[in-house]
Design a protein around this motif. Structure first.
Motif, PDB file in Angstrom:
ATOM      1  N   ILE A 118       0.844  -1.213   0.000  1.00 37.10           N
ATOM      2  CA  ILE A 118       0.000   0.000   0.000  1.00 37.10           C
ATOM      3  C   ILE A 118       0.874   1.255   0.000  1.00 37.10           C
ATOM      4  O   ILE A 118       0.641   2.203  -0.754  1.00 37.10           O
ATOM      5  CB  ILE A 118      -0.950   0.005   1.226  1.00 37.10           C
ATOM      6  N   PHE A 119       1.911   1.239   0.874  1.00 37.69           N
ATOM      7  CA  PHE A 119       2.841   2.377   0.913  1.00 37.69           C
ATOM      8  C   PHE A 119       3.407   2.647  -0.482  1.00 37.69           C
ATOM      9  O   PHE A 119       3.481   3.791  -0.934  1.00 37.69           O
ATOM     10  CB  PHE A 119       3.997   2.105   1.894  1.00 37.69           C
ATOM     11  N   ASP A 120       3.833   1.565  -1.188  1.00 38.78           N
ATOM     12  CA  ASP A 120       4.412   1.725  -2.528  1.00 38.78           C
ATOM     13  C   ASP A 120       3.404   2.349  -3.489  1.00 38.78           C
ATOM     14  O   ASP A 120       3.730   3.263  -4.244  1.00 38.78           O
ATOM     15  CB  ASP A 120       4.851   0.357  -3.087  1.00 38.78           C
ATOM     16  N   ARG A 121       2.183   1.819  -3.427  1.00 35.64           N
ATOM     17  CA  ARG A 121       1.133   2.288  -4.321  1.00 35.64           C
ATOM     18  C   ARG A 121       0.863   3.787  -4.130  1.00 35.64           C
ATOM     19  O   ARG A 121       0.562   4.509  -5.068  1.00 35.64           O
ATOM     20  CB  ARG A 121      -0.146   1.487  -4.023  1.00 35.64           C
ATOM     21  N   LEU A 122       1.002   4.247  -2.876  1.00 40.60           N
ATOM     22  CA  LEU A 122       0.667   5.647  -2.564  1.00 40.60           C
ATOM     23  C   LEU A 122       1.912   6.546  -2.493  1.00 40.60           C
ATOM     24  O   LEU A 122       1.829   7.699  -2.054  1.00 40.60           O
ATOM     25  CB  LEU A 122      -0.103   5.702  -1.228  1.00 40.60           C
ATOM     26  N   ASN A 123       3.046   5.989  -2.935  1.00 39.64           N
ATOM     27  CA  ASN A 123       4.320   6.741  -2.927  1.00 39.64           C
ATOM     28  C   ASN A 123       4.658   7.309  -1.550  1.00 39.64           C
ATOM     29  O   ASN A 123       5.137   8.442  -1.406  1.00 39.64           O
ATOM     30  CB  ASN A 123       4.291   7.867  -3.981  1.00 39.64           C
ATOM     31  N   VAL A 124       4.411   6.527  -0.504  1.00 34.46           N
ATOM     32  CA  VAL A 124       4.691   6.977   0.868  1.00 34.46           C
ATOM     33  C   VAL A 124       6.193   7.185   1.061  1.00 34.46           C
ATOM     34  O   VAL A 124       6.618   8.166   1.686  1.00 34.46           O
ATOM     35  CB  VAL A 124       4.137   5.955   1.884  1.00 34.46           C
ATOM     36  N   LYS A 125       7.004   6.306   0.479  1.00 32.74           N
ATOM     37  CA  LYS A 125       8.461   6.429   0.621  1.00 32.74           C
ATOM     38  C   LYS A 125       8.940   7.769   0.059  1.00 32.74           C
ATOM     39  O   LYS A 125       9.686   8.498   0.722  1.00 32.74           O
ATOM     40  CB  LYS A 125       9.140   5.260  -0.111  1.00 32.74           C
ATOM     41  N   GLY A 126       8.487   8.096  -1.135  1.00 35.68           N
ATOM     42  CA  GLY A 126       8.891   9.355  -1.773  1.00 35.68           C
ATOM     43  C   GLY A 126       8.428  10.570  -0.992  1.00 35.68           C
ATOM     44  O   GLY A 126       9.192  11.523  -0.772  1.00 35.68           O
ATOM     45  N   LYS A 127       7.198  10.515  -0.525  1.00 35.44           N
ATOM     46  CA  LYS A 127       6.648  11.656   0.222  1.00 35.44           C
ATOM     47  C   LYS A 127       7.392  11.867   1.547  1.00 35.44           C
ATOM     48  O   LYS A 127       7.645  12.998   1.954  1.00 35.44           O
ATOM     49  CB  LYS A 127       5.147  11.441   0.483  1.00 35.44           C
ATOM     50  N   THR A 128       7.713  10.745   2.198  1.00 30.11           N
ATOM     51  CA  THR A 128       8.433  10.840   3.474  1.00 30.11           C
ATOM     52  C   THR A 128       9.833  11.404   3.234  1.00 30.11           C
ATOM     53  O   THR A 128      10.307  12.279   3.977  1.00 30.11           O
ATOM     54  CB  THR A 128       8.533   9.449   4.142  1.00 30.11           C
ATOM     55  N   PHE A 129      10.460  10.892   2.190  1.00 31.05           N
ATOM     56  CA  PHE A 129      11.804  11.356   1.853  1.00 31.05           C
ATOM     57  C   PHE A 129      11.800  12.850   1.566  1.00 31.05           C
ATOM     58  O   PHE A 129      12.683  13.600   2.023  1.00 31.05           O
ATOM     59  CB  PHE A 129      12.299  10.578   0.627  1.00 31.05           C
ATOM     60  N   SER A 130      10.816  13.288   0.837  1.00 33.89           N
ATOM     61  CA  SER A 130      10.725  14.698   0.484  1.00 33.89           C
ATOM     62  C   SER A 130      10.493  15.567   1.727  1.00 33.89           C
ATOM     63  O   SER A 130      11.018  16.677   1.838  1.00 33.89           O
ATOM     64  CB  SER A 130       9.612  14.865  -0.562  1.00 33.89           C
ATOM     65  N   LYS A 131       9.735  15.058   2.685  1.00 30.88           N
ATOM     66  CA  LYS A 131       9.506  15.801   3.944  1.00 30.88           C
ATOM     67  C   LYS A 131      10.823  15.959   4.702  1.00 30.88           C
ATOM     68  O   LYS A 131      11.123  17.045   5.236  1.00 30.88           O
ATOM     69  CB  LYS A 131       8.493  15.025   4.797  1.00 30.88           C
ATOM     70  N   MET A 132      11.602  14.880   4.742  1.00 26.59           N
ATOM     71  CA  MET A 132      12.892  14.931   5.423  1.00 26.59           C
ATOM     72  C   MET A 132      13.812  15.950   4.771  1.00 26.59           C
ATOM     73  O   MET A 132      14.512  16.705   5.451  1.00 26.59           O
ATOM     74  CB  MET A 132      13.549  13.544   5.404  1.00 26.59           C
ATOM     75  N   GLU A 133      13.795  15.978   3.423  1.00 21.64           N
ATOM     76  CA  GLU A 133      14.651  16.891   2.661  1.00 21.64           C
ATOM     77  C   GLU A 133      14.291  18.358   2.979  1.00 21.64           C
ATOM     78  O   GLU A 133      15.164  19.193   3.170  1.00 21.64           O
ATOM     79  CB  GLU A 133      14.475  16.628   1.155  1.00 21.64           C
ATOM     80  N   GLN A 134      12.990  18.578   3.069  1.00 23.31           N
ATOM     81  CA  GLN A 134      12.511  19.929   3.368  1.00 23.31           C
ATOM     82  C   GLN A 134      12.949  20.367   4.788  1.00 23.31           C
ATOM     83  O   GLN A 134      13.409  21.495   4.991  1.00 23.31           O
ATOM     84  CB  GLN A 134      10.984  19.914   3.258  1.00 23.31           C
ATOM     85  N   LEU A 135      12.830  19.460   5.741  1.00 22.87           N
ATOM     86  CA  LEU A 135      13.227  19.778   7.117  1.00 22.87           C
ATOM     87  C   LEU A 135      14.726  20.007   7.223  1.00 22.87           C
ATOM     88  O   LEU A 135      15.194  20.913   7.911  1.00 22.87           O
ATOM     89  CB  LEU A 135      12.807  18.641   8.064  1.00 22.87           C
ATOM     90  N   TYR A 136      15.469  19.197   6.487  1.00 18.04           N
ATOM     91  CA  TYR A 136      16.920  19.333   6.480  1.00 18.04           C
ATOM     92  C   TYR A 136      17.310  20.698   5.916  1.00 18.04           C
ATOM     93  O   TYR A 136      18.147  21.419   6.479  1.00 18.04           O
ATOM     94  CB  TYR A 136      17.529  18.217   5.620  1.00 18.04           C
ATOM     95  N   SER A 137      16.676  21.058   4.818  1.00 16.25           N
ATOM     96  CA  SER A 137      16.962  22.335   4.179  1.00 16.25           C
ATOM     97  C   SER A 137      16.647  23.496   5.128  1.00 16.25           C
ATOM     98  O   SER A 137      17.417  24.461   5.231  1.00 16.25           O
ATOM     99  CB  SER A 137      16.154  22.424   2.880  1.00 16.25           C
ATOM    100  N   THR A 138      15.542  23.402   5.850  1.00 16.06           N
ATOM    101  CA  THR A 138      15.181  24.456   6.806  1.00 16.06           C
ATOM    102  C   THR A 138      16.205  24.554   7.930  1.00 16.06           C
ATOM    103  O   THR A 138      16.590  25.656   8.342  1.00 16.06           O
ATOM    104  CB  THR A 138      13.783  24.163   7.406  1.00 16.06           C
ATOM    105  N   SER A 139      16.644  23.405   8.419  1.00 21.71           N
ATOM    106  CA  SER A 139      17.628  23.440   9.516  1.00 21.71           C
ATOM    107  C   SER A 139      18.951  24.034   9.027  1.00 21.71           C
ATOM    108  O   SER A 139      19.625  24.764   9.751  1.00 21.71           O
ATOM    109  CB  SER A 139      17.817  22.053  10.131  1.00 21.71           C
ATOM    110  N   MET A 140      19.317  23.752   7.751  1.00 25.60           N
ATOM    111  CA  MET A 140      20.566  24.308   7.194  1.00 25.60           C
ATOM    112  C   MET A 140      20.476  25.819   7.069  1.00 25.60           C
ATOM    113  O   MET A 140      21.466  26.525   7.274  1.00 25.60           O
ATOM    114  CB  MET A 140      20.850  23.693   5.810  1.00 25.60           C
ATOM    115  N   LYS A 141      19.296  26.322   6.737  1.00 25.96           N
ATOM    116  CA  LYS A 141      19.129  27.778   6.624  1.00 25.96           C
ATOM    117  C   LYS A 141      19.410  28.454   7.973  1.00 25.96           C
ATOM    118  O   LYS A 141      20.044  29.493   8.040  1.00 25.96           O
ATOM    119  CB  LYS A 141      17.706  28.118   6.146  1.00 25.96           C
TER     120      LYS A 141
END
Lengths: 365, 365
Positions: B315-338
């Motif tokens: 189900i996770f694969d079908r709904l691209n949960v991995k990609g969405k989670t990864f993208s959330k992490m990337e966004q948080l990382y970018s904010t912390s770097m700022k």
């Protein structure tokens, strides 16, 4: 500052504020028996009501700013049951007695009241109490988990309120508040341990009621004194005064439950029916012969309520529990008076406090 | 001040202290893969160990002076389970990074650690958790009533420890500590509410993990910065840095539970088996069709563990949960770097922190 004082022959009535507090501990019938003070007492009642109103307004409008919305329901439930607000009124009045500003004392006063209510929320869980001030206890109404968290939130919020105090006395306020708060929790733990303890010594009992009740009253007085810029010595004296008067008051509560005046319809023996470990029962147990002890143990499961009370009172009589309790109260009263005499305030103010202490003591009789 | 630094080409190694903290979040295998840093990392490991030892010594010898003896047993039990002490180490290191004295920071560092452990004691009651760090939870070992009271005593004691700070920064320390502590309790209440809540939005989930985990890490950094006399701006930047890195770390925890490297024998799918409302499950539910939602509901009571995990991952694969989670992490990382880029410390120090943040981020991959 309080706006309107209608007290005769007093231009500055700071000491009246302290008076007010103790009057809430004193029943009308005693107050009305005192000759020549009726007008004074009416004024004092107004002052208490005024101070309580001002505190209540602060509590509603100011004290919970920034408080987590998610904890509001159960917090409003317990805070809204409106206790007598004895502790904040004690604090505010003492502050004014020493010349401080009421506004400076509102944060610490609400800290004390919120802390007291936190302790009620967690105590009701621990004591399996279903009701509080005639309403459902928080854990009954909102469940155990919410009650634990709301208590935590309130304990924390009491510090947040205290932290709003002026920087120049914050450290002193924290020291007094921290010590009292720590002792209250310690006292509750003693109480929990007593449940499973066969024999409780008088010393242990005194420590428990000191921590569970007196220290927070005494700390309220001391916090007010700190904000009013009282000397370190006066802070200690007013603390000791409150501590011992609080102890006397607590033991009196036990005493009146068995020996109170029944002419106003008050029922006698509630503590006996509940097998409550009062000063009286502990004194009895610590002075009992083996056969008395066996009788006390047997009475704890006696189903006939009238027989249970009269048999227990007979044991108390045999062991002079009434006299011993009375003598303990006298000793505590005397100690509190000694602290009062040491207070470096004008004799006139001191005499008011003395009268007050006497009224409390007379009520104990 | 730390006594012995064995770090090459550094006369003043304040920034290293911060480095250390994040290394405890980073597994050896990643550290050892980074070329040319092996000697540095060994030194840093020593520094962490040294700081932890010094904190542990303070905790044992100083932090519980005056603590109620009656609460000692359960308190020692939970404090003695020895967590990683990440928060106090973060605090002490940040203090030193900004030029402060470690000794001035020991009180607040122990306040943070005691507060954290208080929250574990009460959380374990609320979560019905029987064990903590491989030992019995306090409420299992000592009973519910003792666990409530010991938690209260520890919460209170965290304030007592904080109150020992210097008067000139006490008000700031209290403000930061109070806010974080209040948010932690608020977060736990959200978590309690989630249990009975059918649908949890991403926003609600983020607020919950922010409060339950990130704010205390971020506050630890800020408290250290305050004691080190950092500017108000730098205090805010280091707070934001910690907050977002903490969020990224928390989501990574969820992520690795389903998509972690299994080559070291780590098991996959523990959260799925427990029906835990992780970032992944919440993302799935918020993107699911009605039939997917029914499937997720059905899987919550699936007894075949392997099937439960593989069906949920499908189900996770079908709904691209991995990609969405990864993208959330990337966004948080970018904010912390700022936030890190805004910190007014030397570029050299900044580059170390950047490397560190990258390491954490790479680990998330």
């Amino acid at each position: 500052m309080l706006n309107t004082f209608i007290f005769p022959n007093q231009s500055k009535n700071n000491h009246i504020c302290l008076l007010k507090l103790f009057l809430v501990l004193t029943p009308n019938e005693v107050m009305e028996d005192l000759p020549g003070t009726k007008q004074q007492l009416e004024s004092v009642k107004h002052l208490i009501a005024d101070l309580r109103d001002r505190f209540e307004e602060y509590l509603i409008k100011q004290a919970f700013k920034g408080y987590p919305a998610i904890l509001e329901g159960p917090t409003q439930h317990i805070m809204g049951l409106k206790g007598k607000r004895i502790r904040p009124i004690l604090l505010l009045s003492t502050c004014e007695m020493f010349g401080g500003e009421i506004e400076d004392a509102m944060g610490p006063a609400s800290a004390i009241e919120i802390f007291h209510n936190f302790s009620l929320v967690h105590d009701d869980i621990i004591d399996n109490a279903d009701t509080r001030r005639g309403a459902e206890a928080v854990h009954k109404k909102y469940g155990l988990h919410n009650a634990i968290l709301v208590g935590d939130g309130m304990l924390l919020h009491s510090f947040i309120q205290l932290s709003k105090s002026r920087t120049d006395n914050l450290k002193d306020l924290l020291r007094v508040f921290n010590k009292a708060a720590s002792e209250v929790i310690e006292g509750e733990q003693y109480d929990v341990n007593f449940e499973t303890q066969d024999k409780v010594s008088e010393e242990e009992y005194m420590l428990m009621i000191k921590n569970k009740t007196s220290v927070l009253l005494a700390a309220s007085l001391q916090l007010g004194a700190i904000i009013g810029n009282a000397s370190v010595e006066d802070q200690q004296h007013i603390y000791d005064f409150g501590l011992n008067l609080g102890l006397a008051f607590q033991i009196k509560d036990d005493y009146l439950d068995s020996y109170g005046d029944t002419s106003f319809g008050k029922r006698i023996g509630g503590d006996i029916l509940q097998n409550k470990k009062t000063f009286l029962l502990i004194t009895a147990m610590n002075n009992a012969s083996r056969s008395d002890l066996e009788e006390i143990k047997r009475l704890s499961s006696e189903k006939d309520e009238a027989k249970k009370i009269s048999d227990m009172l007979a044991i108390f009589d045999r062991l002079n529990v009434k006299g011993k309790t009375f003598s303990k109260m006298e000793q505590l009263y005397s100690t509190s008076m000694k602290s009062l005499n040491k207070l470096s305030i004008e004799e006139e103010k001191k005499s008011v406090l003395k009268t007050l202490a006497e009224m409390i003591y007379n009520r104990s009789r």
